[in-house]
Each structure stands twice: as structure tokens, then as C-alpha cells.
Design an enzyme around this catalytic site. Structure first.
Site, PDB file in Angstrom:
ATOM      1  N   CYS A 105       0.889  -1.296   0.045  1.00  0.00           N
ATOM      2  CA  CYS A 105       0.016   0.040  -0.174  1.00  0.00           C
ATOM      3  C   CYS A 105       1.047   1.330  -0.092  1.00  0.00           C
ATOM      4  O   CYS A 105       0.715   2.394  -0.614  1.00  0.00           O
ATOM      5  CB  CYS A 105      -0.970  -0.162   1.133  1.00  0.00           C
TER       6      CYS A 105
ATOM      7  N   HIS B 260      -2.618   6.334   4.655  1.00  0.00           N
ATOM      8  CA  HIS B 260      -1.180   6.479   4.989  1.00  0.00           C
ATOM      9  C   HIS B 260      -0.709   7.842   4.456  1.00  0.00           C
ATOM     10  O   HIS B 260      -1.066   8.266   3.541  1.00  0.00           O
ATOM     11  CB  HIS B 260      -0.240   5.426   4.490  1.00  0.00           C
TER      12      HIS B 260
END
Length: 340
Positions: free
Chosen positions: A133, A246
Site C-alpha cells: 500500500c 497512510h
């Protein structure tokens, strides 16, 4: 002749990423014929909805992939290592979200906004790998810069949400906050230390070189996706007390000079990128802003005044959505459009 519909199996259907994949398939009107929702024995028999119908979760087995065209995998790496080849042997093309196949030279590692042409290599093993990711959002943001000016070196520090470690990690952060505010003892089970109101400079296990496995994933995967082993990369990955999305501080040294204005112009035109960069108005990417969004958000663009061709970027994306589920479905969309 192309098919109008494709039979799809979602492996790990009851996990965070699996549920998001199912939701995105419906949102994007993916041409699903039959769908199989597969998970472990303990989830078998539960019901899940897709496109207005309820489906029984089936236990994953060697016989799960008969008649399946595309397998969207998001179980643990050990499960994918066993069942992805079985699915491929049964005739399915596997798009795998785990780390197991990413660095296999015969398995393409794909981010559709960056290297969609690599999907063609799926024929070697019948498997396409979805990157980490944190790698996905990094390469989406850097792709237009790489193409325009080349990249010599990348220094990336991540601020990664607990959802990257799964549902238990989300629950642990929630429970720890409640415990602290209630002045009750807290439990540390998913993480080695308290994550609430804290930052942990460790994601995954430490390796012999002192880096964590997560840091080396970012380094190795970025080079593979760009097809450029000469890029110098270093990474520090940190878990922070955020539920979703994130964030990354990215310092990049380019081969050729780019101004801030040029970078903004490149990013405004880049697929999968939303530019949010107006410091005067206090506008920049936030984890809260990225949650639920398809795009990678980029801002805080400025020249690094310590080197000749340096740039700083702040890059944020929903790690469960673009960092996993959406990227996998986008790969599947390219696959059926150009290769199946």
C-alpha cells in the site's frame, strides 16, 4: 470474442480488503457474471451482500476455482502461496494483494497509473501482484516526475495507519484510547507497544541490515515497478495512531531540474492524483481527507534547498482503498479490456 461477464472469486472476502474489493466491484459496475466469496473455515456459512443479492461465504479449498476467470486474493501470504497457483492452474487469472509473489521475476507487479503494460506478463504464471500500500501511493505520485526529469534518489518516511495491520489493529487503537480516557489498564496485543497517542518506528519484522521488512518492500517494489534498479532509495516506515490512510514525506532528487510550478503542472494532469497544494490557504493533504477517496493526494511541494535538483512532497492515500482493493480492481479492469 470477448466475454460480456466474468466469473470472479474473492479470496479473503471477510477481511478489510476483501470487503472493500466487493464494494468497489459493485461501485464500478465491474462485469461480474458469477461471484464466489471465499474465506477460512471459521467464516464459512456467513452471508454477504453483493449487487442486491446475498451470498454464502464458502470455505476456500482446492476445488474453489472451477469456472472462475479472475481471482482477487487478499488472504495471508501463506494462503496465497498455496492457492494462487491452484487458481491459476484452474484457468483463473489471479490478482494477489499479499507480499508473496511481488518480487517473483515471472510475476508482474502493477500499479495501473504507472506500468499497466506489465499486465501482459501475467501469462507466465497466471498471477499479477498488487504492490504494498505504501509503495502504490509513492509511485503514483512520482510517475510524472520520473517520466519528465528522471529520478536519482528517493528518501521516504511513512506515517502509516493502523488499518494496514488489519481489523485487530483498528480495534486495539480504539480500545486503548477508551482505556486511557477511562483511566483503565490497556492491552498491547497487535503491536509491541502502546499505539494510542504514540508512534512506533517499526512495521513488520527487523531484517539483518537493520531495516524492517516493510521498508525493504518499498525499496525493492519501487525499483521493480519503474523497471529501474539504479534508483537509490531509503525508507523509514512508522505506525501512527490513525485509523485509515497512510501519509508519506517524500524527498526526491531528480536527474534534471524541475521547479515547483512544473511539478504542480505535471501532477495536475497525472492520472490518479489530486493536487492539494495551497499553503497560503492552509490547504494540503490530510489522512482524513484521503479516507474513502480513489486518488492519491499530493501537496506541500517545495524545492529542497540543500541539493541542486531536490524536491519535497507530502503524499497521502487511503491504504485499504487505493493501497489495496481499488488497485486490484483497476488491474482487473485493464486485464479484461486489453488481455482477456
Amino acid at each position: 470474442m470477448k466475454k460480456e461477464k466474468y466469473n470472479v472469486a474473492v479470496v479473503g472476502a471477510t477481511g478489510l480488503v476483501g470487503k472493500e474489493i466487493i464494494s468497489i466491484l459493485e461501485e464500478r459496475d465491474f462485469p461480474v457474471g458469477e461471484i464466489k466469496l471465499l474465506a477460512s473455515e471459521r467464516s464459512a456459512g456467513e452471508m454477504m451482500d453483493f449487487a442486491g443479492k446475498s451470498y454464502i461465504i464458502e470455505a476456500l479449498s482446492d476445488c474453489s476455482f472451477e469456472g472462475i476467470d479472475i481471482g482477487l486474493f487478499s488472504p495471508g501470504a501463506s494462503v496465497s502461496s498455496k492457492y494462487a497457483p491452484i487458481a491459476a492452474a484452474a484457468g483463473a487469472v489471479v490478482i494477489d494483494n499479499t507480499s508473496h509473489f511481488r518480487m517473483d521475476p515471472d510475476v508482474p507487479l502493477v500499479v495501473p497509473e504507472v506500468n499497466p503494460e506489465d499486465i501482459a506478463e501475467y501469462t507466465k504464471k497466471g498471477i499479477i501482484a498488487n504492490p504494498n500500500c505504501s509503495t502504490i501511493q509513492l509511485v503514483v505520485a512520482l510517475k510524472p516526475i520520473y517520466d519528465e526529469a528522471g529520478v536519482k534518489r528517493i528518501v521516504v518516511s511513512t506515517y502509516q495507519a493502523v488499518s494496514g495491520a488489519g481489523k485487530d489493529a483498528i480495534d486495539e487503537l480504539h480500545d486503548q484510547v477508551v482505556s486511557i480516557m477511562s483511566q483503565k489498564p490497556l492491552k498491547c496485543e497487535t503491536f509491541p507497544y502502546q499505539i494510542a497517542f504514540n508512534c512506533l518506528p517499526q512495521i513488520d519484522v527487523f531484517l539483518d541490515n537493520g531495516y524492517t521488512k516493510e521498508e525493504m518492500k518499498m525499496i525493492d517494489e519501487t525499483r521493480k515497478i519503474f523497471g529501474d534498479d539504479d534508483i537509490a532509495i531509503t525508507a523509514t516506515t512508522v505506525r501512527v495512531p490513525v485509523f485509515f490512510s497512510h501519509s508519506e514525506s517524500v524527498n526526491v532528487e531528480t536527474e534534471d531540474k524541475l521547479t515547483v510550478t512544473q511539478v504542480r503542472e505535471l501532477l495536475e494532469k497525472a492520472p490518479g492524483v489530486s493536487l492539494i497544494d495551497n499553503p497560503e490557504a492552509l490547504q494540503y493533504p490530510l489522512a482524513l481527507s484521503a479516507s474513502g477517496q480513489d486518488d492519491v493526494l499530493v501537496g506541500r511541494i517545495r524545492e529542497d534547498e540543500s541539493i541542486e535538483n531536490g524536491l519535497n512532497l507530502w503524499v497521502v492515500a487511503d491504504n485499504v482503498r487505493k493501497g489495496a482493493a481499488l488497485n486490484a480492481v483497476q488491474i482487473a479492469e485493464h486485464l479484461i479490456k486489453d488481455y482477456l
